[in-house]
Design an enzyme around this catalytic site. Structure first.
Site, short mmCIF file in Angstrom:
data_model
loop_
_atom_site.label_atom_id
_atom_site.label_comp_id
_atom_site.label_asym_id
_atom_site.label_seq_id
_atom_site.Cartn_x
_atom_site.Cartn_y
_atom_site.Cartn_z
N SER A 189 -39.51 -18.28 4.79
CA SER A 189 -38.99 -17.49 5.91
C SER A 189 -40.00 -17.14 6.98
O SER A 189 -39.61 -16.64 8.04
CB SER A 189 -38.38 -16.19 5.37
OG SER A 189 -39.38 -15.39 4.76
N HIS A 217 -33.14 -17.13 1.86
CA HIS A 217 -33.03 -17.33 3.30
C HIS A 217 -32.15 -18.54 3.65
O HIS A 217 -32.16 -19.00 4.80
CB HIS A 217 -34.41 -17.49 3.93
CG HIS A 217 -35.21 -16.22 3.91
ND1 HIS A 217 -35.07 -15.24 4.87
CD2 HIS A 217 -36.13 -15.77 3.03
CE1 HIS A 217 -35.90 -14.25 4.59
NE2 HIS A 217 -36.54 -14.54 3.48
N LYS A 248 -29.15 -10.57 3.20
CA LYS A 248 -29.50 -11.31 4.41
C LYS A 248 -28.22 -11.87 5.03
O LYS A 248 -27.46 -11.14 5.64
CB LYS A 248 -30.57 -12.35 4.10
CG LYS A 248 -31.88 -11.69 3.67
CD LYS A 248 -32.99 -12.65 3.41
CE LYS A 248 -34.32 -11.94 3.22
NZ LYS A 248 -34.37 -10.99 2.11
#
Length: 404
Positions: A189, A217, A248
């Site tokens: 990330s 991610h 996320k």
């Protein structure tokens, strides 16, 4: 010992290195993300645009998610009431685990309170369950994976980032009969690169190793149903344990693993980080499940997200900013100095209403400090114009290095 002075000195060292962090007091506005209100230290309230959120798709404000959470609170109240083993398992948790197992094509899934805890608890527990385990960890793995490997109390080897030749060299040197675990990520990330999932699976099969893939991610963002890079590349069935987050792209909170039922059951029965932790609030589980199910059929949203990231990279590079190489939705811009990085982000926020956090050590190595921009499908062209104009003014003011 002067305890207060020891703590002051510890903070002073961080300040001296230019990496002391100040949290922005933000209040997001449902239905208007990425716009938010920023409360300054003086108590003023100003409008800002958020450019560094990991709520990559804006699912945290999606009506199907928020309404599911509100309904769950109306139905059962706020908290879960305890650990999963005592009184904290609800139908919301069971349904979410089923949805996550289906997302990754696995027999079962197990919820944790965060992605960090999912990594730390699971990897450490594998070391307890598998006597003589050898862990092979990519050198850029997240801190939670590193801590999990430490907690496993077993032999460990670090392989050079994404270097499968080095990984094979290490695997070849190990006893054939020793249990082995290869731990790595799909999307890294901070740099925006992708791990060699297929090649690692090939080596795992060759050397009888388990694979542990952190997809935090990538979940929701890649693959036809949002299963991650492993789904996109057609190798999801070859990965033994997939770890993900609900905080996320899913837009809520929590973490999980998905794997064969026997692996999940063993971790469930052995991991202190699961056994002794109060379970996620039912409302969080309800919202996360609504988000997961929505994203399974929201491929156009993923495509739009990728277009936004690609467009921002192109526009920033065209304006002369030092955009670091990235093949994903992460848009890193090199600064290379912690003090300058902090000054740039402070000026963007104070003078332009652009909120982006400086990324400094220990998140990234010293000398590689950067801005980490994460455009979402909700960042429109006008916001791109605002960002680039603001960065142009700030870069010029501080004489920051431009791209060649």
């Amino acid at each position: 010992m002067d305890y207060p002075e020891a703590f002051r000195a510890a903070v002073a060292r961080v300040r001296a290195e230019g990496r002391y962090r100040v949290f922005a007091n933000l209040r997001r506005r449902k239905g208007e993300f990425p716009r938010a209100r920023w409360r300054t230290a003086d108590g003023d309230v100003r409008e800002v645009t958020v450019w560094c959120s990991n709520d990559y798709l804006g699912m945290g404000q999606r009506p199907c998610v928020t309404e599911s959470m509100k309904q769950a609170i109306d139905d059962v109240g706020a908290g879960a009431g305890g650990t999963r083993n005592i009184s904290g398992t609800t139908h919301y948790h069971v349904e979410l685990e089923q949805s996550l197992a289906d997302l990754h094509g696995k027999e079962a899934a197990l919820l944790f309170t965060s992605g960090y805890i999912a990594n730390e608890a699971t990897i450490a527990t594998l070391g307890r369950i598998l006597p003589g385990l050898i862990i092979y960890s990519d050198e850029l793995n997240h801190a939670s994976m590193i801590e999990g490997a430490k907690g496993a109390r077993c032999e460990k080897h670090i392989w050079r980032h994404n270097d499968v030749a080095h990984l094979e060299e290490l695997l070849r040197a190990a006893p054939k009969e020793a249990p082995k675990l290869i731990a790595f990520e799909s999307v890294y990330s901070m740099d925006g690169d992708i791990g060699p999932v297929r090649e690692v699976c090939d080596l795992a099969e060759k050397y009888s190793a388990l694979t542990y893939l952190d997809e935090v991610h990538a979940v929701g963002l890649y693959g036809l149903r949002g299963g991650g890079v492993a789904e996109r590349d057609g190798v999801m069935h070859r990965v033994d344990i997939i770890e993900g987050t609900l905080g996320k792209a899913i837009g809520v909170m929590g973490g999980y693993i998905a794997a064969d039922a026997v692996i999940v059951d063993a971790v469930r029965s052995w991991a202190p980080g699961f056994i002794f932790t109060t379970s996620l609030a039912p409302a969080l589980a309800a919202g996360a499940r609504a988000s997961v199910e929505y994203l399974k059929s929201a491929h156009e949203l993923r495509e739009h997200h990728q277009e936004r990231a690609a467009t921002l990279k192109k526009r920033l590079a065209g304006a002369g900013f030092p955009v670091m190489p990235s093949v994903t939705h992460i848009v890193p811009v090199q600064v290379g100095d912690p003090v300058l990085c902090k000054r740039i982000t402070d000026a963007l926020l104070d003078d332009h209403g652009i909120y982006v956090q400086p990324i400094n050590y220990p998140t990234v190595p010293k000398g590689t400090e950067r801005l980490r921009l994460t455009p979402t499908p909700l960042h429109d062209d006008a916001m791109f114009d605002e960002l680039i104009a603001a960065m142009d003014e700030v870069w010029t003011r501080f004489r920051a290095v431009r791209a060649a």
